[in-house]
Design an enzyme around this catalytic site. Structure first.
Site, PDB file in Angstrom:
ATOM      1  N   CYS A   1       6.076 -40.995 -17.149  1.00  0.00           N
ATOM      2  CA  CYS A   1       6.021 -40.684 -15.612  1.00  0.00           C
ATOM      3  C   CYS A   1       7.330 -41.570 -15.316  1.00  0.00           C
ATOM      4  O   CYS A   1       7.235 -42.824 -15.095  1.00  0.00           O
ATOM      5  CB  CYS A   1       4.723 -41.286 -15.137  1.00  0.00           C
ATOM      6  SG  CYS A   1       4.790 -40.725 -13.397  1.00  0.00           S
TER       7      CYS A   1
ATOM      8  N   GLU B   1       8.468 -33.526 -14.429  1.00  0.00           N
ATOM      9  CA  GLU B   1       9.067 -33.531 -15.765  1.00  0.00           C
ATOM     10  C   GLU B   1       9.963 -32.753 -16.145  1.00  0.00           C
ATOM     11  O   GLU B   1       9.923 -31.416 -15.520  1.00  0.00           O
ATOM     12  CB  GLU B   1       7.856 -33.598 -16.624  1.00  0.00           C
ATOM     13  CG  GLU B   1       8.018 -34.138 -18.283  1.00  0.00           C
ATOM     14  CD  GLU B   1       8.432 -35.744 -18.099  1.00  0.00           C
ATOM     15  OE1 GLU B   1       9.870 -35.823 -18.093  1.00  0.00           O
ATOM     16  OE2 GLU B   1       7.425 -36.282 -18.144  1.00  0.00           O
TER      17      GLU B   1
END
Length: 271
Positions: free
Chosen positions: A2, A114
């Site tokens: 993350c 992402e």
């Protein structure tokens, strides 16, 4: 992993979701659609109130800096590299194990970003014709639109170069716990893929479902093996993912437009 996420919900909304008992209006953050390491973020935690006679843990909404600095660190310089802690080793790593035992938090988000490299871009890189392939960002979020409750840790670090009364004498920092990305089908997937979170990246933030919130936040729970049981991945089929503008790749960009779903990836065919 993350490395970037979005957090647009305000204290009033989060207080209702997480049953917050205490939050300081002066610590209100503006909606952030491009949260990057070293920024201040909201964290939900159970902790006695400062200077209170009652030592009962109180559920609070606090502002923490993203990038954990262990209490024993000589300086805060390494915090920017410690934004993620792996669920598989968090209980044994020196930087995280003390926080894992007693200082756990929830980092609320709308979802996380992402990046995936397009197939033709990867081929050019392999052929040596392109050194830095362009990547397509995806936004990953709960399919039902609920808060993405990321498992986190927090720590306090004392800057010994400053006097006790200095407002920056104490740093409050945090890290997101990550786990292996789901290989099961997404609840809602783009027509051309990805079809599972693992198609985007091999890791993802560990999402805590509401039935685990109280146990995760409880500072009285310190048994390592007991706590490790809370690191199990959530049930499959709760997430969706969709392509978003490559504008999110620039940390200076920050607006709701970053969350807009695109009809297809900007960076070419991916899957």
């Amino acid at each position: 992993m993350c490395g970037r996420y979005a957090s647009s919900r305000g204290p009033e909304d989060l207080a209702g979701v997480f049953e917050i008992e205490k939050w300081d209006p002066e610590e209100t953050l503006e909606p952030d659609y491009n949260v990057a390491p070293t920024k201040e973020v909201y964290a939900v935690l159970d902790r006695p109130l400062k200077d209170a006679d009652d030592l009962r843990p109180v559920r609070q909404l606090r502002r923490l800096k993203w990038g954990l600095v262990p209490s024993w660190a000589k300086s805060p310089e390494g915090g920017a590299r410690m934004i993620n802690a792996r669920a598989e080793t968090v209980h044994e790593k020196p930087s995280y194990r003390r926080a894992f035992a007693t200082r756990r938090c929830i980092l609320p988000a709308d979802g996380y970003y992402e990046w995936v490299t397009a197939k033709e871009e990867r081929d050019l890189e392999v052929e040596g014709k392109k050194k830095r392939p362009r990547k397509q960002p995806y936004f990953v979020l709960p399919a039902d639109g609920s808060v993405f409750a990321m498992a986190g840790l927090y720590e306090f670090w004392r800057d010994r170069t400053l006097p006790d009364e200095h407002p920056l004498a104490w740093w409050a920092t945090c890290s997101v716990i990550t786990t292996e990305a789901e290989t099961s089908p997404l609840a809602v997937a783009p027509a051309e893929g990805p079809y599972a979170l693992a198609d985007i990246h091999p890791r993802m933030p560990l999402m805590l479902t509401p039935d685990r919130w109280d146990a995760w936040l409880d500072p009285a729970r310190t048994d390592v093996e007991d706590l490790r049981s809370l690191l199990a991945p959530p049930p499959p089929g709760l997430m969706r993912a969709y392509p978003v503008s490559t504008a999110v790749s620039n940390v200076r960009n920050n607006s709701p437009e970053l969350l807009k779903e695109l009809e297809g990836p900007e960076a070419g065919t991916l899957f």
